[in-house]
Design a protein around this motif. Structure first.
Motif, PDB file in Angstrom:
ATOM      1  N   MET A  89       8.277 -11.946  -2.334  1.00  0.00           N
ATOM      2  CA  MET A  89       9.684 -12.166  -2.215  1.00  0.00           C
ATOM      3  C   MET A  89      10.527 -11.142  -2.722  1.00  0.00           C
ATOM      4  O   MET A  89      11.806 -10.808  -2.297  1.00  0.00           O
TER       5      MET A  89
ATOM      6  N   ALA B 141      12.230  -8.188   3.488  1.00  0.00           N
ATOM      7  CA  ALA B 141      11.342  -8.326   2.279  1.00  0.00           C
ATOM      8  C   ALA B 141      10.057  -7.534   2.978  1.00  0.00           C
ATOM      9  O   ALA B 141       9.863  -7.426   4.282  1.00  0.00           O
TER      10      ALA B 141
ATOM     11  N   ASN C 193      15.232 -15.427  -0.153  1.00  0.00           N
ATOM     12  CA  ASN C 193      14.107 -14.981  -0.697  1.00  0.00           C
ATOM     13  C   ASN C 193      12.849 -15.588   0.100  1.00  0.00           C
ATOM     14  O   ASN C 193      11.956 -14.788   0.407  1.00  0.00           O
TER      15      ASN C 193
ATOM     16  N   LYS D  36      12.505 -14.464   3.583  1.00  0.00           N
ATOM     17  CA  LYS D  36      12.462 -12.933   3.756  1.00  0.00           C
ATOM     18  C   LYS D  36      13.303 -12.463   4.514  1.00  0.00           C
ATOM     19  O   LYS D  36      12.991 -11.288   4.909  1.00  0.00           O
TER      20      LYS D  36
ATOM     21  N   THR E  63      12.416  -7.663  -3.734  1.00  0.00           N
ATOM     22  CA  THR E  63      12.819  -6.427  -3.013  1.00  0.00           C
ATOM     23  C   THR E  63      14.003  -5.746  -3.588  1.00  0.00           C
ATOM     24  O   THR E  63      14.757  -6.432  -4.230  1.00  0.00           O
TER      25      THR E  63
END
Ligand code: NAG
Ligand code: NAG
Length: 554
Positions: free
Chosen positions: A294, A275, A497, A500, A296
């Motif tokens: 978070m 991320a 998430n 990351k 992306t």
């Protein structure tokens, strides 16, 4: 059976409260009682999930009457994007022919799937003819063309909630149904600059936040392997169209599994990069200036070979933070796996998925000559809660976004509308409002502490050369609507998430219901190349994407 694993959840909870002075026997009696309770819960969950499926299959869907998905007869639609680009560059194929073939395929499958929700076929064909004209007159060498325009003349698609100039940009909200994007999102701009040609936009859940791609603007998208089943969300239309050979390249975004979930349910590849590297400008309401998000973007493809070239383009020069060109010696990898994360809010992972993960681990072991280590961390028992807390740190205001940023939508106005059938929303956003307003928020200090602990534990075991195989979901694609009865089953994607970390979703063939299954391949931040190298190996060994046409089209 999975209850053993869940058993430790209990000891974890009681352990927190236990005082040292508790006698040993008292402790072990409590532990036994607790394990028994968890075992009962797990069996109850199996029975409950089974019953829901049974009822839905009786009332709504008959799986014995399977619709055969049609397909055009052409090798172009099953070729990888890198090779299509090469053939267009060297004039072995014209871009126009390639575009025409994919358009024909979309026209064949889309009436069944409803994955593409807005097309720009005529514009795209004109752009393809321009490419062919350019190629017949350019003075650039093949190598120069490859460097400057790696996907020249190759079609791509994009989820509707990412801005593409002149195209619908409703996010599935009725209040935005006539809104067109006035400029390209950064990722769309970059992919267009690579020479790729946009074919159209694909379906999503309302405002991206649900595991089924259904909304009141465009309706519902169906799984190419079984129309009665979900495609996942939020990049559901992308994964669906990739699997059905309607596009060779897809752009997705991921805040809680939105790339990997539909990639799993539709049996294609999806990569959620580390991320913070890719621009989010033009991704739904985002400006690209949201710090620490978070969310992306990431590539979605039918073949592993296409991930890195598309990822590099989407990243732009922040791909310099990654080692995407590094040669990975698989023999030096340290392979780990989790087969049952043990979050009690999530259905137990099916034996079939556990066995598939084990087979993948065994295959990798044969290369590394080590025995892949089974690991477990207590943080994985709280995947959903940690994600729910992490969502509170995102800058967007859900209730406000839901009204297209006019005023906050409240339950007090929407519930009566829902009951009288006048709400303009689908059910999932209203459920999210309930979750936000009625359910207790997750304890902040606990969640921060637990997330930090899990992150540190993982960083330590992964190190520089570790990869972790992690279940994607408890089961292959459920029936439409079944997710309402198992709403937290996306949590095994969402936890990454929160952390990351980079993850590649890898397809590993079809299960006994003839639906795709797969696994998440996780590495430490900035080690995206390890995930992708392992994905490539697993594709070679397990066959990767499986045609949804082969069994029906004889
Ligand atoms: C989406 O785009 C198409 C074509 O550009 C247009 O006809 C349609 O009204 C738009 N909106 C919806 C909700 O389909
Ligand atoms: C990316 O490259 C452009 C020009 O090539 C440069 O201006 C910009 O600062 C670079 N950005 C980063 C993050 O390196």
């Amino acid at each position: 059976m999975s209850c053993l694993c869940y058993g430790s959840v209990c000891s974890f909870y009681t352990g927190e409260k236990n005082r040292r002075k508790n006698s040993r026997s008292k402790k072990s009696i409590r532990k036994m009682a607790c394990n028994l309770l968890i075992t009962v819960l797990v069996y109850f969950r199996f029975a409950y999930d089974w019953l829901i499926d049974f009822i839905i299959s009786k009332i709504l869907y008959d799986d014995t009457k399977k619709t055969a998905l049609p397909s055009v007869k052409s090798n172009i639609i099953t070729e990888n994007a890198v090779s299509l680009a090469e053939k267009i560059r060297t004039k072995e194929l014209s871009s126009e022919t390639v575009l025409k073939t994919f358009i024909e395929q979309i026209k064949a499958v889309n009436p069944f799937l409803n994955s593409l929700v807005e097309e720009r076929f005529e514009f795209a064909l004109n752009e393809a003819r321009e490419v062919d004209k350019y190629l017949s007159s350019t003075s650039l060498s093949i190598e120069e063309l490859k460097t400057e325009k790696p996907f020249l003349g190759v079609p791509f698609t994009c989820k509707e909630s990412v801005a593409a100039k002149g195209m619908n940009f409703s996010l599935g909200l009725l209040s935005r149904k006539d809104i067109k994007a006035t400029e390209d999102a950064d990722i769309v701009e970059k992919v267009k600059a690579s020479g790729a040609i946009l074919l159209g936009m694909t379906n999503i859940p309302e405002i991206n936040l649900w595991v089924e791609s259904r909304n009141n603007v465009y309706g519902q998208t169906n799984n190419p392997y079984n129309l009665n089943r979900i495609v996942g969300g939020s990049s559901g239309g992308e994964a669906c169209l990739l699997a059905a050979c309607g596009t060779p390249l897809g752009l997705g975004t991921d805040i809680g599994g939105s790339i990997r979930m539909p990639a799993f349910y539709c049996g294609v590849f999806g990569h959620k990069p580390t991320a913070g590297l890719m621009s989010n400008r033009g991704v739904s309401f985002r400006t690209g200036n949201e710090k620490g998000t978070m969310v992306t973007g990431g590539p979605m493809t039918k073949y592993c070979v296409d991930i890195i070239p598309l990822l590099k383009i989407m990243l732009g020069n922040s791909s310099n933070f990654l080692q995407l060109d590094a040669q990975v010696d698989l023999r030096t990898l340290n392979v780990m796996y989790v087969d049952e994360p043990g979050d009690i809010l999530v259905s137990p992972v099916s034996e079939e998925i556990k066995n598939t993960i084990k087979r993948a681990v065994n295959h990798l072991n044969s290369i590394t000559q080590n025995s892949g280590q089974k690991v477990s961390f207590s943080g994985f028992r709280h995947c959903f809660k940690l994600w729910k807390h992490a969502m509170t740190k995102e800058t967007d205001n859900f209730a406000f976004d839901l009204s297209n940023r006019e005023k906050e939508v409240t339950l007090w106005t929407e519930v009566p509308r829902l009951l009288t059938g006048c709400t303009q929303f689908t059910l999932p956003p209203l459920l999210r409002l309930v979750d936000l307003n009625v359910f207790k928020p997750v304890n902040k200090n606990w969640a921060e502490e637990k997330t930090k602990e899990l992150k540190n534990e993982l960083l330590e075991v992964l190190g520089d050369n570790g990869i972790l195989l992690f279940p994607s979901a408890p089961e292959s694609a459920p029936y439409h609507y079944a997710p309402f009865f198992r709403p937290y089953n996306f949590a095994y994607w969402a936890i990454f998430n929160v952390l990351k970390f980079p993850v590649t979703q890898v397809p590993l063939g079809l299960d006994k219901r003839n639906l795709p299954i797969g696994v998440q391949v996780v590495a430490a931040p900035y080690k995206d190349h390890l995930c992708i190298a392992v994905a490539r190996e697993l594709e070679k060994a397990f066959g990767g994407w499986v045609s949804p046409f082969s069994s029906d089209m004889k």
